[in-house]
Design a protein around this motif. Structure first.
Motif, mmCIF file in Angstrom:
data_model
loop_
_atom_site.group_PDB
_atom_site.id
_atom_site.type_symbol
_atom_site.label_atom_id
_atom_site.label_comp_id
_atom_site.label_asym_id
_atom_site.label_seq_id
_atom_site.Cartn_x
_atom_site.Cartn_y
_atom_site.Cartn_z
ATOM 1 N N UNK A 141 0.945 -1.393 -0.101
ATOM 2 C CA UNK A 141 -0.015 0.380 0.533
ATOM 3 C C UNK A 141 1.016 1.107 0.094
ATOM 4 N N UNK A 142 0.283 2.866 -0.389
ATOM 5 C CA UNK A 142 0.767 3.793 -0.531
ATOM 6 C C UNK A 142 -0.495 4.796 -0.161
ATOM 7 N N UNK A 143 -0.536 6.112 0.108
ATOM 8 C CA UNK A 143 -0.232 6.705 0.593
ATOM 9 C C UNK A 143 -0.201 8.443 0.255
ATOM 10 N N UNK A 144 -0.337 8.899 -0.944
ATOM 11 C CA UNK A 144 -0.028 9.828 -2.365
ATOM 12 C C UNK A 144 -0.745 10.683 -1.269
ATOM 13 N N UNK A 145 0.177 12.104 -0.368
ATOM 14 C CA UNK A 145 -0.282 13.370 0.330
ATOM 15 C C UNK A 145 -0.317 14.337 -1.184
ATOM 16 N N UNK A 146 -1.191 14.912 -1.365
ATOM 17 C CA UNK A 146 -1.776 16.085 -2.521
ATOM 18 C C UNK A 146 -1.139 16.637 -2.496
ATOM 19 N N UNK A 147 -0.528 17.394 -1.685
ATOM 20 C CA UNK A 147 -0.190 18.772 -1.394
ATOM 21 C C UNK A 147 1.210 19.060 -1.298
ATOM 22 N N UNK A 148 1.787 17.620 -1.071
ATOM 23 C CA UNK A 148 3.716 17.073 -1.121
ATOM 24 C C UNK A 148 3.552 16.823 -2.402
ATOM 25 N N UNK A 149 3.042 15.881 -2.666
ATOM 26 C CA UNK A 149 2.482 16.142 -4.166
ATOM 27 C C UNK A 149 2.998 17.251 -5.540
ATOM 28 N N UNK A 150 1.959 18.479 -5.463
ATOM 29 C CA UNK A 150 2.096 19.699 -5.891
ATOM 30 C C UNK A 150 3.070 20.865 -5.891
ATOM 31 N N UNK A 151 3.699 20.282 -4.443
ATOM 32 C CA UNK A 151 5.284 20.462 -4.588
ATOM 33 C C UNK A 151 6.582 20.388 -4.673
ATOM 34 N N UNK A 152 6.422 19.136 -4.750
ATOM 35 C CA UNK A 152 7.503 17.956 -5.238
ATOM 36 C C UNK A 152 7.063 18.570 -7.513
ATOM 37 N N UNK A 153 5.646 18.649 -7.523
ATOM 38 C CA UNK A 153 5.619 19.080 -9.399
ATOM 39 C C UNK A 153 6.443 19.917 -10.078
ATOM 40 N N UNK A 154 5.718 20.993 -8.631
ATOM 41 C CA UNK A 154 6.251 22.573 -9.365
ATOM 42 C C UNK A 154 8.019 22.740 -8.609
#
Length: 324
Positions: free
Chosen positions: A67-80
């Motif tokens: 299983x894995x849990x993706x944090x949307x806020x962290x993902x936006x930061x990483x993406x940018x």
């Protein structure tokens, strides 16, 4: 069944529980399975009672299930941050501050969330070789529909950007002639190379979603949930994505025949209303009902999750992916 299975639906209907139950059933049937959640409101951490982060980790006590849990806020930061790094390597130093300013503004703009999650979803699909099946527990319906619509939208956008870039380079080459030989920069242009890479990324995503993914919607037996589910089915069909089945969750239990108190009368009335709505689903919705799951008296985890998994009439055998 396709290797990638998405569960969507209105917020609070029980998508995470159903996703984890199906993933558990797949693992019990011998399929190497990964369940991926992007909904922080009710996460796989709650269901399996152990912490998860954005990298796959084994679920305690269940062979073959990660299983894995993706944090949307962290993902936006990483993406940018990735965009910032890519651009900083390709522009002059004087432009870096302006790029940083624009990206800070982009962090809270509409679409940043979906774009970042979309990239991560596709990255998981492209690197799914260790698994037979990947189960996605998605965010509430609106965000998921925007996310699934990105390949078609962005493929055309990338095509237009590539056309404009090639036109610009061609004009530059024709204008920058030295010793009667044009300066050739088209082949080594880093911006064009990046655009080509993104085009291939979106082409893969669109093909994988159409050919290697199955979509299920979870709903509750209430009018708002039915209405949103009906709209979601129509929106997915417009994207040429078929909803394979519907899961009715949180059904009210019937009281015993000898119970006649106020609570029992309330339950009977509620069950009768829910039965009418279930009949509406069966007769007017095109996707079939693949499960009717009743309320549990406690949180669905442990043995209760196995019980829910047994109620899902969804195939677990996997056909090989077409595009991975």
């Amino acid at each position: 069944m396709e290797p990638f299975v998405f569960f969507g639906g209105k917020g609070g209907v029980g998508k995470t529980t159903v996703s984890c139950a199906y993933a558990l059933r797949c693992a019990r049937d011998g399929q190497r399975t990964l369940v991926v959640s992007t909904d922080p409101a009710h996460s796989v951490t709650d269901v399996f009672d152990q912490p998860f982060d954005d990298s796959p980790q084994p679920v305690d006590g269940v062979d073959g299930l990660d299983a894995m849990q993706i944090d949307p806020e962290d993902e936006v930061t990483r993406h940018l941050d990735e965009i910032r790094q890519d651009l900083s390597e390709q522009v002059s130093a004087s432009m870096v501050n302006e790029i940083n300013r624009q990206l800070e503004m982009a962090h809270g703009t509409p679409g940043a969330y979906e774009s970042a999650l979309f990239d991560r979803f596709v990255d998981v699909m492209r690197n799914s070789e260790p698994y037979d099946r990947v189960v996605f527990d998605t965010s509430p319906t609106g965000s998921t529909l925007r996310l699934l619509g990105l390949p078609e939208l962005l493929e055309g956008w990338i095509d237009r950007l590539m056309y404009k870039r090639r036109t610009s380079i061609d004009l530059f080459e024709k204008a920058a002639v030295g010793n009667n030989e044009p300066r050739r920069v088209m082949e080594g242009d880093p911006v064009l190379a990046r655009l080509e890479e993104r085009k291939e990324f979106f082409e893969f995503a669109g093909a994988a979603l159409h050919d290697d993914a199955a979509f299920f919607l979870v709903l509750n037996p209430d009018e708002l949930s039915l209405n949103e589910t009906e709209r979601a089915i129509e929106n997915l069909q417009e994207k040429d994505l078929e909803v394979r089945g519907l899961v009715a969750n949180k059904l009210t239990p019937s009281p015993g025949p000898d119970e006649n108190g106020r609570g029992a009368r309330y339950l009977r009335e509620r069950v009768a209303t829910e039965d009418e709505r279930l009949e509406t689903i069966r007769t007017t919705f095109e996707p079939p009902l693949v499960a009717e799951i009743g309320w549990r008296s406690s949180e669905v985890k442990g043995d209760l999750l196995d019980d829910v998994a047994a109620e899902l009439d969804i195939e677990t055998a996997v056909e090989p992916p077409t595009h991975v």
